[in-house]
Scaffold this motif. Sequence first.
Motif, PDB file in Angstrom:
ATOM      1  N   VAL A   1       0.556  11.678  -9.983  1.00 55.30           N
ATOM      2  CA  VAL A   1      -0.372  12.810  -9.884  1.00 55.30           C
ATOM      3  C   VAL A   1       0.378  14.122  -9.782  1.00 55.30           C
ATOM      4  O   VAL A   1      -0.042  15.144 -10.347  1.00 55.30           O
ATOM      5  N   ARG A   2       1.495  14.115  -9.089  1.00 54.03           N
ATOM      6  CA  ARG A   2       2.258  15.352  -8.928  1.00 54.03           C
ATOM      7  C   ARG A   2       2.777  15.856 -10.270  1.00 54.03           C
ATOM      8  O   ARG A   2       2.875  17.067 -10.494  1.00 54.03           O
TER       9      ARG A   2
ATOM     10  N   HIS B   1       0.825  -1.209   0.000  1.00 51.62           N
ATOM     11  CA  HIS B   1       0.000   0.000   0.000  1.00 51.62           C
ATOM     12  C   HIS B   1       0.859   1.259   0.000  1.00 51.62           C
ATOM     13  O   HIS B   1       0.582   2.217  -0.732  1.00 51.62           O
ATOM     14  N   ARG B   2       1.899   1.255   0.803  1.00 48.70           N
ATOM     15  CA  ARG B   2       2.724   2.460   0.902  1.00 48.70           C
ATOM     16  C   ARG B   2       3.453   2.747  -0.408  1.00 48.70           C
ATOM     17  O   ARG B   2       3.519   3.889  -0.871  1.00 48.70           O
ATOM     18  N   THR B   3       3.965   1.691  -1.022  1.00 51.92           N
ATOM     19  CA  THR B   3       4.655   1.882  -2.301  1.00 51.92           C
ATOM     20  C   THR B   3       3.687   2.321  -3.395  1.00 51.92           C
ATOM     21  O   THR B   3       3.998   3.204  -4.213  1.00 51.92           O
ATOM     22  N   LYS B   4       2.500   1.708  -3.420  1.00 44.52           N
ATOM     23  CA  LYS B   4       1.519   2.083  -4.438  1.00 44.52           C
ATOM     24  C   LYS B   4       1.085   3.541  -4.276  1.00 44.52           C
ATOM     25  O   LYS B   4       0.964   4.287  -5.262  1.00 44.52           O
ATOM     26  N   LEU B   5       0.850   3.967  -3.040  1.00 44.54           N
ATOM     27  CA  LEU B   5       0.478   5.365  -2.807  1.00 44.54           C
ATOM     28  C   LEU B   5       1.586   6.315  -3.233  1.00 44.54           C
ATOM     29  O   LEU B   5       1.312   7.410  -3.758  1.00 44.54           O
TER      30      LEU B   5
ATOM     31  N   GLY C   1      -7.020   7.339   3.050  1.00 46.10           N
ATOM     32  CA  GLY C   1      -8.300   7.073   3.691  1.00 46.10           C
ATOM     33  C   GLY C   1      -9.374   6.608   2.740  1.00 46.10           C
ATOM     34  O   GLY C   1     -10.457   6.187   3.183  1.00 46.10           O
ATOM     35  N   ASP C   2      -9.128   6.699   1.433  1.00 46.05           N
ATOM     36  CA  ASP C   2     -10.088   6.257   0.427  1.00 46.05           C
ATOM     37  C   ASP C   2      -9.701   4.864  -0.061  1.00 46.05           C
ATOM     38  O   ASP C   2      -8.515   4.535  -0.186  1.00 46.05           O
ATOM     39  N   CYS C   3     -10.705   4.048  -0.349  1.00 47.28           N
ATOM     40  CA  CYS C   3     -10.440   2.680  -0.802  1.00 47.28           C
ATOM     41  C   CYS C   3     -10.191   2.588  -2.290  1.00 47.28           C
ATOM     42  O   CYS C   3      -9.986   1.493  -2.819  1.00 47.28           O
ATOM     43  N   LEU C   4     -10.189   3.711  -2.999  1.00 52.91           N
ATOM     44  CA  LEU C   4     -10.072   3.668  -4.452  1.00 52.91           C
ATOM     45  C   LEU C   4      -8.706   3.175  -4.901  1.00 52.91           C
ATOM     46  O   LEU C   4      -8.592   2.472  -5.912  1.00 52.91           O
ATOM     47  N   PHE C   5      -7.655   3.520  -4.161  1.00 54.41           N
ATOM     48  CA  PHE C   5      -6.313   3.135  -4.595  1.00 54.41           C
ATOM     49  C   PHE C   5      -6.111   1.624  -4.551  1.00 54.41           C
ATOM     50  O   PHE C   5      -5.204   1.096  -5.207  1.00 54.41           O
ATOM     51  N   GLU C   6      -6.947   0.909  -3.782  1.00 55.10           N
ATOM     52  CA  GLU C   6      -6.808  -0.538  -3.721  1.00 55.10           C
ATOM     53  C   GLU C   6      -7.172  -1.216  -5.043  1.00 55.10           C
ATOM     54  O   GLU C   6      -6.708  -2.330  -5.314  1.00 55.10           O
ATOM     55  N   TYR C   7      -7.993  -0.563  -5.852  1.00 51.85           N
ATOM     56  CA  TYR C   7      -8.395  -1.135  -7.131  1.00 51.85           C
ATOM     57  C   TYR C   7      -7.467  -0.743  -8.275  1.00 51.85           C
ATOM     58  O   TYR C   7      -7.634  -1.225  -9.393  1.00 51.85           O
TER      59      TYR C   7
ATOM     60  N   LEU D   1      -7.134   9.430  -5.790  1.00 49.73           N
ATOM     61  CA  LEU D   1      -6.366   8.249  -6.173  1.00 49.73           C
ATOM     62  C   LEU D   1      -5.322   7.884  -5.124  1.00 49.73           C
ATOM     63  O   LEU D   1      -5.116   6.711  -4.828  1.00 49.73           O
ATOM     64  N   HIS D   2      -4.635   8.890  -4.591  1.00 48.84           N
ATOM     65  CA  HIS D   2      -3.561   8.594  -3.637  1.00 48.84           C
ATOM     66  C   HIS D   2      -3.937   8.992  -2.210  1.00 48.84           C
ATOM     67  O   HIS D   2      -3.074   9.275  -1.377  1.00 48.84           O
ATOM     68  N   ASP D   3      -5.254   8.998  -1.922  1.00 47.38           N
ATOM     69  CA  ASP D   3      -5.722   9.269  -0.573  1.00 47.38           C
ATOM     70  C   ASP D   3      -5.726   7.959   0.211  1.00 47.38           C
ATOM     71  O   ASP D   3      -6.394   6.990  -0.172  1.00 47.38           O
TER      72      ASP D   3
END
Length: 594
Positions: free
Chosen positions: A319-320, A308-312, A389-395, A385-387
Amino acid sequence: MQQEATQCEAKELQHVQWQPRPVQGWGFSKLLWYLVFLQPIITEVHLRRKNVKFLFIRFSAWQYAGTDKLWAGLVTTLCEGIRQQYGALPFSLYSVLGKKAATRPGCRQREWHCRRQLCLTLLALLAALSLGMSLLYLSMGSHALSHGNLFRAFGGAATTLSSSGLLMAVYSVGKHLFVSQRKRIERLVLREKFGSHLGFMCEVKKEVRLLTDFLCFLEIYQRRRLRVVLEITGLDTCYPERVVGVLNAINTLLSDSHAPFIFILVVDPSILASCLESACSMKGTADNGYVFLNRTITLPFSVPIMGHRTKLQFLHDAVRSRDDLLYLEMTRNVRSRGGDGGGDGDGGGDVEPLLEMEEQARAESAQSVLEVQAALSIQEALCCLHDEGDCLFEYVPDNVVSMRRIVNTVPITVRLLQQQQGDFGGLSPRQAVAWVVLANQWPCRLSWVLQCLEDRQQAGGAPEACARLWDVFCDHSLELHTMTETLQKVLDLDGDPELFQRFLGADFPFTVSEAQRLLRCTVNLDHSIRRRMGLIRAVSTLKSPGPPKSPARKAPHTASGANHAPGAAWAGQAPAHACEAHQPPDGGKSRPMA
């Protein structure tokens, strides 16, 4: 690998007294001296050295995919990488004057041996040149007029012979300096007759052997082991025959047990295995591509699942890169708004030009407001996408290319939504980016749901607008299961089916009306998948006609129920398109349909 090499060298230097020799600065001049006048000797001390230096060279097979000798491009890239690492002059000197490393029996600690033959030859040439120059000088003196012709003859001969030998050596070094190994191999490839001959491989092997000997010389000079790491990418995008050629070249380079080469193949093993199985030259050798790869690859390594940390972090970086552009666009639009609002001058001109300028300023101001709103909506969507607290990045998939594809698609989708439906038609930026992820991750299943909706709408039985897409998918999932064999290649594009169920069933329950609004702004979904599904569904719904009946097998039923003739035993059978519940006139059982 670099960290491991640094640690090994630090441990090695704690137990020995010698230090590694540099190849820059004063060490470069020393290296040239060693190349000309000394011969390296492989000793036991050298073989026991554990400090290693890695030389990384990257090779993209896609750059040479169009050539018939892709493996020749691999060799040329290897030679060019070594040449750039240490410079053209040392390798040119070694090609002309260098001596291969020798082995001496016993436990001798001496690693260098003076090349006496070369030193004597060079001294003889210099002595002959000096003698010739002296005789020529004496021939021009006044005290030697009686022997001037004799001195001139001997001096000219000595000078010519000695200078020609030195010039030939300088010419050979200069030729190797300006004509690299890469150019020589490319010239061999251009000769079609020679390229198909066995001598072509011999010449290439000579160049590789020369390169290997040069690396061995550098190992003894630097007092460390050298390993050339060749990173091969893009091999799974080439033709099967090209892939086979590169693998054969790798096996050829690694055939020598002392070869200092390490190859890293960055490929999709499933594609590589299918290429080996379909290559004509590998019939009987690689009928099973995975078995062949297991015999070739010594250390198979699959990249683990991204955390999770690497994906974020990857999503944040992607995004940046977009945020910089959005920030510049927002500031530019705000400045244009500020510039349009000021500057009331004296009214001394015509009225119509002033009205036109005012209308143009209003239009530009409204457009700038829309641009700012779109930029803010895009920024909000990308932040989802990179929040954490949001579950969107898991997909979002672990593939960095797919991450960038999603990040680049979101601004286009948001702008189309704002252009066509004003304030997104009741949709939020989070829903827009979730729809982009859905189309990117499950294009086949999403296309199936949309095609089922379209077919039901054309038939006049469209579901309610508030119905969920997941319910529509569940209603037609059995039909999709029956078409698995037909749509196998398209289904391979989809991600995890369980994540698809959680995505539409719980986290993002899109309705039919929301899907219809978002579909008009979807740019990352291949519509040819839907067309293919529509054709398959249309064909499957057609009823195939039954086999034609022979006229000899017809026998009508009699009203009185009398016995039928033997030749008309099947007289009253219903046609193939009749109803299954058709009852014969005599009240007997219904005949089964074909």
